[in-house]
Structures are given as C-alpha cells and as structure tokens.
Design a protein around this motif. Structure first.
Motif, PDB file in Angstrom:
ATOM      1  N   PHE A  69       0.846  -1.204   0.000  1.00 34.80           N
ATOM      2  CA  PHE A  69       0.000   0.000   0.000  1.00 34.80           C
ATOM      3  C   PHE A  69       0.875   1.246   0.000  1.00 34.80           C
ATOM      4  O   PHE A  69       1.981   1.249   0.551  1.00 34.80           O
ATOM      5  CB  PHE A  69      -0.960   0.012   1.202  1.00 34.80           C
ATOM      6  CG  PHE A  69      -0.291  -0.142   2.551  1.00 34.80           C
ATOM      7  CD1 PHE A  69       0.231   0.952   3.230  1.00 34.80           C
ATOM      8  CD2 PHE A  69      -0.193  -1.396   3.152  1.00 34.80           C
ATOM      9  CE1 PHE A  69       0.842   0.807   4.465  1.00 34.80           C
ATOM     10  CE2 PHE A  69       0.410  -1.554   4.395  1.00 34.80           C
ATOM     11  CZ  PHE A  69       0.929  -0.447   5.052  1.00 34.80           C
ATOM     12  N   GLN A  70       0.373   2.314  -0.634  1.00 36.65           N
ATOM     13  CA  GLN A  70       1.100   3.582  -0.672  1.00 36.65           C
ATOM     14  C   GLN A  70       0.948   4.342   0.632  1.00 36.65           C
ATOM     15  O   GLN A  70       1.853   5.041   1.077  1.00 36.65           O
ATOM     16  CB  GLN A  70       0.603   4.436  -1.839  1.00 36.65           C
ATOM     17  CG  GLN A  70       0.982   3.879  -3.210  1.00 36.65           C
ATOM     18  CD  GLN A  70       0.501   4.759  -4.345  1.00 36.65           C
ATOM     19  OE1 GLN A  70      -0.092   5.812  -4.136  1.00 36.65           O
ATOM     20  NE2 GLN A  70       0.761   4.329  -5.577  1.00 36.65           N
ATOM     21  N   LYS A  71      -0.225   4.223   1.243  1.00 32.97           N
ATOM     22  CA  LYS A  71      -0.469   4.796   2.564  1.00 32.97           C
ATOM     23  C   LYS A  71      -1.502   3.936   3.270  1.00 32.97           C
ATOM     24  O   LYS A  71      -2.293   3.229   2.631  1.00 32.97           O
ATOM     25  CB  LYS A  71      -0.920   6.258   2.471  1.00 32.97           C
ATOM     26  CG  LYS A  71      -2.088   6.516   1.555  1.00 32.97           C
ATOM     27  CD  LYS A  71      -2.354   8.019   1.459  1.00 32.97           C
ATOM     28  CE  LYS A  71      -3.521   8.303   0.517  1.00 32.97           C
ATOM     29  NZ  LYS A  71      -3.795   9.757   0.416  1.00 32.97           N
ATOM     30  N   ILE A  72      -1.510   3.994   4.584  1.00 33.54           N
ATOM     31  CA  ILE A  72      -2.312   3.072   5.368  1.00 33.54           C
ATOM     32  C   ILE A  72      -3.806   3.235   5.118  1.00 33.54           C
ATOM     33  O   ILE A  72      -4.579   2.269   5.219  1.00 33.54           O
ATOM     34  CB  ILE A  72      -1.985   3.211   6.878  1.00 33.54           C
ATOM     35  CG1 ILE A  72      -2.376   1.944   7.661  1.00 33.54           C
ATOM     36  CG2 ILE A  72      -2.635   4.450   7.451  1.00 33.54           C
ATOM     37  CD1 ILE A  72      -1.501   0.748   7.405  1.00 33.54           C
ATOM     38  N   SER A  73      -4.242   4.434   4.730  1.00 32.67           N
ATOM     39  CA  SER A  73      -5.664   4.650   4.443  1.00 32.67           C
ATOM     40  C   SER A  73      -6.112   3.840   3.238  1.00 32.67           C
ATOM     41  O   SER A  73      -7.297   3.484   3.131  1.00 32.67           O
ATOM     42  CB  SER A  73      -5.959   6.137   4.230  1.00 32.67           C
ATOM     43  OG  SER A  73      -5.211   6.646   3.143  1.00 32.67           O
ATOM     44  N   ASN A  74      -5.183   3.523   2.315  1.00 41.30           N
ATOM     45  CA  ASN A  74      -5.526   2.678   1.173  1.00 41.30           C
ATOM     46  C   ASN A  74      -5.948   1.288   1.641  1.00 41.30           C
ATOM     47  O   ASN A  74      -6.862   0.673   1.078  1.00 41.30           O
ATOM     48  CB  ASN A  74      -4.345   2.535   0.222  1.00 41.30           C
ATOM     49  CG  ASN A  74      -3.823   3.828  -0.328  1.00 41.30           C
ATOM     50  OD1 ASN A  74      -2.618   4.002  -0.495  1.00 41.30           O
ATOM     51  ND2 ASN A  74      -4.708   4.770  -0.619  1.00 41.30           N
ATOM     52  N   LEU A  75      -5.290   0.809   2.668  1.00 46.46           N
ATOM     53  CA  LEU A  75      -5.606  -0.509   3.220  1.00 46.46           C
ATOM     54  C   LEU A  75      -7.005  -0.496   3.840  1.00 46.46           C
ATOM     55  O   LEU A  75      -7.806  -1.412   3.622  1.00 46.46           O
ATOM     56  CB  LEU A  75      -4.561  -0.896   4.265  1.00 46.46           C
ATOM     57  CG  LEU A  75      -4.651  -2.294   4.871  1.00 46.46           C
ATOM     58  CD1 LEU A  75      -4.600  -3.367   3.797  1.00 46.46           C
ATOM     59  CD2 LEU A  75      -3.518  -2.502   5.878  1.00 46.46           C
TER      60      LEU A  75
END
Length: 219
Positions: A106-112
């Motif tokens: 993931f590029q940033k945790i919010s994507n997860l």
C-alpha cells in the motif's frame, strides 16, 4: 440455506468448525507506505476439513467446492487490486494444508482501510461496521478495534460460537524506525525494537479480557 465464503477477517470459520489461527502482519515504512499480510491457518484441522468438504452442508451452511473456494479468492484479489494505492496483491489458497493468505503493498495506510471497506460492501455486511483499523501519522501507528465483536458473537448459534474457543491470533508490526513506546502491555518488542508482536486468544478478545488495540510511537 446459509452460505459463507470470504468475510473480512475469518473466512470459512463457520464452515470448517475447526481450530484455526489468524496472523496479521503490517510492515510500515517511514514514508507511510508499507506491506500487509493476512493469514488464516487451519492446518491443525486439515483431516477434519477434508471430511467436511465431502459434505453438502453443515449446521445450515452450504459447503463450497475447492474450485468455488479458489474463485472466491480470485474475487478478493481483484477487488483489492482495483483499490487506489494498493498493488502487488497476491492470494494463496493452500488446499492441502488449508492455509489462506492475502498479501499486498500500500502507498499509505488509508488505502488498506479502503480495501477493507470495499470488501465489506461487496459482501453486503452491516454498513455501520467500521473498517478503519489502522492509522499512521507523526511517527505514531495505531491499530484499533471498532467492530462490536461481543455483540456479533452473541448473535451466533451455539455451534458457531464453539469454533472460537480454541482460536488464536497473532499480530506483528514492523517499522523502519525504532519503537519508543506502545500502549498494549501484552505486546513484546524485538531486540532491535523495530518490530512488535502480540499473541492471544480470540475468545478472550471477544470477551474483553484481551485487547488487540495498540498505539505505537516511533523515535
């Protein structure tokens, strides 16, 4: 007839009625990107599962074929891969030892969290269930547990509740930087203090005797 394939945390639990372990691992880089790995391991019960898969139903649940299981895994992989900021998605369905794995970057945790939300919506689960499990900002990584698991557990049939009695979970979080502090005192850090691990019982988690939440501050 009830039908359960993949759900966000415990796929096939009710179908297999077997001992299992959940392993959640997140590798966080300082820039906020990272890697996620999630495993449900039924290997201790593979003899029982082989017998169950020969049946048409158990406790009111339809038993899927191995081909149907693989098809559902492919759907999960495609759904995650289509999420912005998520890449290198791989699912592994070991139908010899019954170990189910999903693995992604993931590029940033919010994507997860967004991928979890898409999965929840695709399965038409309760819209009120939160899927914001992780945050990472200002050198602070937070793992929350917003699902009312005790309430959901109490709604289950007695036979479905039994599968959680011996279930275990492990969470592992790894970082580029060293760990300064953490809130869950049942956790243990590695010698390098760049990783932290938590082992526990799922039934204890359900009953509130253990917590999966953790706030980890980095140096």
């Amino acid at each position: 007839m009830k039908k359960v394939y993949f759900i966000p945390l415990l796929c096939f639990v009710f179908l297999f009625q077997s001992c299992f372990e959940v392993i959640e691992e997140v590798q966080m880089k300082d820039d906020g990107s990272g890697h996620f790995n999630f495993v449900i391991n039924f290997s201790q019960s593979k003899t029982k599962i082989n017998s169950i898969l020969k049946m048409q139903k158990i406790n009111g649940y339809t038993i899927p074929s191995k081909d149907e299981i693989k098809k559902e895994a492919s759907k999960i992989e495609a759904l995650a891969q289509s999420t912005s900021g998520i890449s290198n998605v791989k699912t592994n369905i070991d139908l010899t030892n019954y170990i189910f794995t999903i693995d992604l970057d993931f590029q940033k945790i919010s994507n997860l969290n967004t991928a979890f939300l898409k999965l929840k919506n695709s399965r038409k689960l309760d819209p009120s269930l939160s899927t914001d499990y992780f945050t990472f900002a200002d050198k602070k990584f937070i793992r929350t547990q917003k699902i009312p698991i005790k309430t959901l557990y109490e709604k289950l049939e007695k036979s479905d509740k039994e599968v959680f009695q011996t279930a275990k979970y492990t969470s592992v979080y790894k970082f580029d930087s060293t760990i300064k502090s953490f809130s869950n005192k049942n956790s243990t850090t590695s010698k390098s203090r760049k990783a932290i691990k938590l082992n526990g019982s799922i039934i204890s988690l359900i009953n509130g005797n253990e917590k999966i939440e953790n706030t980890i501050t980095l140096n």
